[in-house]
Scaffold this active site. Structure first.
Site, PDB file in Angstrom:
ATOM      1  N   GLY A  34     -23.656  27.816  89.237  1.00 19.11           N
ATOM      2  CA  GLY A  34     -22.367  27.283  89.685  1.00 19.11           C
ATOM      3  C   GLY A  34     -22.069  27.745  91.098  1.00 19.11           C
ATOM      4  N   SER A  36     -20.304  29.491  94.385  1.00 25.71           N
ATOM      5  CA  SER A  36     -19.851  30.843  94.688  1.00 25.71           C
ATOM      6  C   SER A  36     -18.373  30.951  94.286  1.00 25.71           C
ATOM      7  CB  SER A  36     -20.004  31.098  96.196  1.00 25.71           C
ATOM      8  OG  SER A  36     -19.516  32.386  96.508  1.00 25.71           O
ATOM      9  N   GLY A  37     -18.021  31.994  93.554  1.00 25.04           N
ATOM     10  CA  GLY A  37     -16.640  32.182  93.119  1.00 25.04           C
ATOM     11  C   GLY A  37     -16.295  31.457  91.831  1.00 25.04           C
ATOM     12  N   SER A  38     -17.269  30.745  91.247  1.00 21.92           N
ATOM     13  CA  SER A  38     -16.965  30.011  90.005  1.00 21.92           C
ATOM     14  C   SER A  38     -16.813  30.979  88.828  1.00 21.92           C
ATOM     15  CB  SER A  38     -18.056  28.966  89.715  1.00 21.92           C
ATOM     16  OG  SER A  38     -19.322  29.592  89.605  1.00 21.92           O
ATOM     17  N   GLY A  39     -17.466  32.136  88.909  1.00 19.68           N
ATOM     18  CA  GLY A  39     -17.355  33.119  87.818  1.00 19.68           C
ATOM     19  C   GLY A  39     -18.675  33.520  87.183  1.00 19.68           C
ATOM     20  N   LYS A  40     -19.794  33.211  87.844  1.00 18.05           N
ATOM     21  CA  LYS A  40     -21.118  33.516  87.262  1.00 18.05           C
ATOM     22  C   LYS A  40     -21.284  35.013  86.989  1.00 18.05           C
ATOM     23  CE  LYS A  40     -23.382  31.942  90.829  1.00 18.05           C
ATOM     24  NZ  LYS A  40     -22.234  31.616  91.683  1.00 18.05           N
ATOM     25  N   SER A 108     -28.267  28.804  92.273  1.00 17.59           N
ATOM     26  CA  SER A 108     -29.356  27.872  91.903  1.00 17.59           C
ATOM     27  C   SER A 108     -28.875  26.425  92.033  1.00 17.59           C
ATOM     28  CB  SER A 108     -29.904  28.174  90.510  1.00 17.59           C
ATOM     29  OG  SER A 108     -28.912  28.449  89.554  1.00 17.59           O
TER      30      SER A 108
HETATM   31  N1  LIG Z   1     -25.008  30.186 102.778  1.00 19.27           N
HETATM   32  C1  LIG Z   1     -24.664  30.684 101.597  1.00 19.27           C
HETATM   33  N2  LIG Z   1     -24.453  29.867 100.544  1.00 19.27           N
HETATM   34  C2  LIG Z   1     -24.114  30.381  99.349  1.00 19.27           C
HETATM   35  N3  LIG Z   1     -23.948  31.713  99.101  1.00 19.27           N
HETATM   36  C3  LIG Z   1     -24.153  32.574 100.128  1.00 19.27           C
HETATM   37  C4  LIG Z   1     -24.501  32.100 101.410  1.00 19.27           C
HETATM   38  N4  LIG Z   1     -24.625  33.177 102.239  1.00 19.27           N
HETATM   39  C5  LIG Z   1     -24.363  34.267 101.488  1.00 19.27           C
HETATM   40  N5  LIG Z   1     -24.067  33.918 100.228  1.00 19.27           N
HETATM   41  C6  LIG Z   1     -23.836  34.910  99.150  1.00 19.27           C
HETATM   42  O1  LIG Z   1     -25.048  34.936  98.396  1.00 19.27           O
HETATM   43  C7  LIG Z   1     -24.812  34.688  97.026  1.00 19.27           C
HETATM   44  C8  LIG Z   1     -25.701  33.575  96.475  1.00 19.27           C
HETATM   45  O2  LIG Z   1     -26.992  34.016  96.332  1.00 19.27           O
HETATM   46  P1  LIG Z   1     -27.956  33.245  95.332  1.00 19.27           P
HETATM   47  O3  LIG Z   1     -29.253  33.970  95.368  1.00 19.27           O
HETATM   48  O4  LIG Z   1     -27.275  33.119  94.021  1.00 19.27           O
HETATM   49  O5  LIG Z   1     -28.063  31.795  96.004  1.00 19.27           O
HETATM   50  S1  LIG Z   1     -29.125  30.643  95.719  1.00 19.27           S
HETATM   51  O6  LIG Z   1     -29.265  30.532  94.252  1.00 19.27           O
HETATM   52  O7  LIG Z   1     -30.400  31.008  96.351  1.00 19.27           O
HETATM   53  O8  LIG Z   1     -28.556  29.418  96.312  1.00 19.27           O
HETATM   54  C9  LIG Z   1     -23.393  34.235  96.889  1.00 19.27           C
HETATM   55  O9  LIG Z   1     -22.939  34.968  95.766  1.00 19.27           O
HETATM   56  P2  LIG Z   1     -21.958  34.387  94.672  1.00 19.27           P
HETATM   57  O10 LIG Z   1     -20.662  34.305  95.408  1.00 19.27           O
HETATM   58  O11 LIG Z   1     -21.959  35.449  93.620  1.00 19.27           O
HETATM   59  O12 LIG Z   1     -22.443  33.066  94.166  1.00 19.27           O
HETATM   60  C10 LIG Z   1     -22.717  34.624  98.191  1.00 19.27           C
HETATM   61  O13 LIG Z   1     -22.038  35.833  97.993  1.00 19.27           O
HETATM   62  N1  LIG Z   2     -11.793  32.132  83.741  1.00 22.90           N
HETATM   63  C1  LIG Z   2     -12.462  32.880  84.630  1.00 22.90           C
HETATM   64  N2  LIG Z   2     -13.785  33.102  84.461  1.00 22.90           N
HETATM   65  C2  LIG Z   2     -14.475  33.824  85.374  1.00 22.90           C
HETATM   66  N3  LIG Z   2     -13.919  34.364  86.488  1.00 22.90           N
HETATM   67  C3  LIG Z   2     -12.615  34.168  86.706  1.00 22.90           C
HETATM   68  C4  LIG Z   2     -11.838  33.402  85.797  1.00 22.90           C
HETATM   69  N4  LIG Z   2     -10.576  33.348  86.271  1.00 22.90           N
HETATM   70  C5  LIG Z   2     -10.556  34.046  87.416  1.00 22.90           C
HETATM   71  N5  LIG Z   2     -11.786  34.559  87.690  1.00 22.90           N
HETATM   72  C6  LIG Z   2     -12.086  35.386  88.869  1.00 22.90           C
HETATM   73  O1  LIG Z   2     -12.874  34.592  89.747  1.00 22.90           O
HETATM   74  C7  LIG Z   2     -13.766  35.436  90.466  1.00 22.90           C
HETATM   75  C8  LIG Z   2     -15.191  34.940  90.257  1.00 22.90           C
HETATM   76  O2  LIG Z   2     -16.059  35.734  91.035  1.00 22.90           O
HETATM   77  P1  LIG Z   2     -17.578  35.952  90.652  1.00 22.90           P
HETATM   78  O3  LIG Z   2     -17.707  36.272  89.200  1.00 22.90           O
HETATM   79  O4  LIG Z   2     -18.137  36.922  91.655  1.00 22.90           O
HETATM   80  O5  LIG Z   2     -18.166  34.483  90.885  1.00 22.90           O
HETATM   81  P2  LIG Z   2     -19.641  34.055  91.300  1.00 22.90           P
HETATM   82  O6  LIG Z   2     -20.589  35.088  90.750  1.00 22.90           O
HETATM   83  O7  LIG Z   2     -19.824  32.709  90.673  1.00 22.90           O
HETATM   84  O8  LIG Z   2     -19.646  34.009  92.794  1.00 22.90           O
HETATM   85  C9  LIG Z   2     -13.566  36.855  89.969  1.00 22.90           C
HETATM   86  O9  LIG Z   2     -12.687  37.521  90.835  1.00 22.90           O
HETATM   87  C10 LIG Z   2     -12.915  36.627  88.599  1.00 22.90           C
HETATM   88  O10 LIG Z   2     -12.099  37.699  88.200  1.00 22.90           O
END
Ligand SMILES: Nc1ncnc2c1ncn2[C@@H]1O[C@H](COP(=O)(O)OS(=O)(=O)O)[C@@H](OP(=O)(O)O)[C@H]1O
Ligand SMILES: Nc1ncnc2c1ncn2[C@@H]1O[C@H](COP(=O)(O)OP(=O)(O)O)[C@@H](O)[C@H]1O
Length: 200
Positions: A34, A36-40, A108
């Site tokens: 999902g 970034s920030g979706s909650g993975k 991914s």
């Molecule tokens: N350009 C760009 N696009 C997306 N995300 C970025 C980028 N640069 C840095 N980040 C940070 O790296 C985290 C994603 O790494 P991943 O290894 O999950 O990415 S990928 O699957 O290879 O697309 C991602 O973490 P999550 O926020 O937890 O998803 C970001 O914190």
């Molecule tokens: N229902 C929910 N499920 C997962 N995360 C949530 C939810 N509601 C709010 N959040 C918040 O959203 C943020 C998601 O961040 P994160 O888990 O690092 O996402 P990702 O790994 O996809 O980048 C966290 O701060 C989390 O506390």
């Protein structure tokens, strides 16, 4: 070109089934995907904890963490994201072979890459968990301040802004984190694992 010739697989005495029997559960990978920030990471961590509390053997593979070590040589260009996911697929496969329930949290973003990983596993071992959340909500959460940076042009090729995210067509589990609480999401995943008799 195949780089490694004359390599012959060595079968080990202790099998994956032996490890399942010892652990009292089967192994699999919960592949969280999902934006970034979706909650993975939040959900992978919460499910890992719930399983651990039930005496399961577990581990979390998380994008940010793996990119500090094993994959620190990779960028966010498409070909490097592809290699990132291929390597994690191989690592997850080793963990699953060792009897562990893996929760992996990587954006991914490409369907083909996720399919490539799926193909590494036996039926029922690869469980795609689509962490579905509108980009506006992810951007409002912005737990690491990365959307703000991306919007200001400091992170070119940011997923969902100027780099694509291809939604799964048929994920095993769909979690809508705009609507569902973390507890409800964990319960849905635990119910799936029980239904598929992975925990027994
Ligand atoms: N350009 C760009 N696009 C997306 N995300 C970025 C980028 N640069 C840095 N980040 C940070 O790296 C985290 C994603 O790494 P991943 O290894 O999950 O990415 S990928 O699957 O290879 O697309 C991602 O973490 P999550 O926020 O937890 O998803 C970001 O914190
Ligand atoms: N229902 C929910 N499920 C997962 N995360 C949530 C939810 N509601 C709010 N959040 C918040 O959203 C943020 C998601 O961040 P994160 O888990 O690092 O996402 P990702 O790994 O996809 O980048 C966290 O701060 C989390 O506390």
């Amino acid at each position: 070109m195949k780089l490694s010739n004359n390599i012959i697989w060595h079968y080990m005495t202790v099998t994956k089934k032996n490890r399942h029997d010892l652990n009292g559960h089967k192994s699999c990978v919960l592949w969280f995907t999902g934006l970034s920030g979706s909650g993975k990471s939040t959900l992978a961590n919460a499910v890992d904890y719930a399983l651990f509390q039930q005496n399961c053997r577990t581990y979390v593979l998380d994008g940010d963490n793996i990119r500090h070590g094993l994959n620190s040589d990779l960028s966010f260009e498409e070909k490097d994201r592809k290699e990132n996911i291929r390597r994690i697929g191989e690592v997850a496969k080793l963990f699953v072979d060792s009897g562990i329930i893996v929760s992996s949290a990587f954006i991914s973003p490409f369907r083909d890459d996720r399919q490539l990983v799926r193909n590494m596993f036996e039926k029922n071992e690869f469980i795609e968990v689509f962490v579905d959340c509108p980009i506006q909500v992810c951007e409002n959460r912005d737990p690491k301040g990365l959307y703000k940076k991306a919007r200001s042009g400091m992170i070119p090729g940011f997923t969902g802004i100027d780099s694509p995210y291809e939604k799964p067509n048929h994920p095993e589990i769909l979690i809508d984190t705009k609507q569902m609480t973390i507890e409800q999401s964990v319960q849905k995943i635990m119910d799936y694992l029980n239904e598929k008799q992975i925990l027994s």
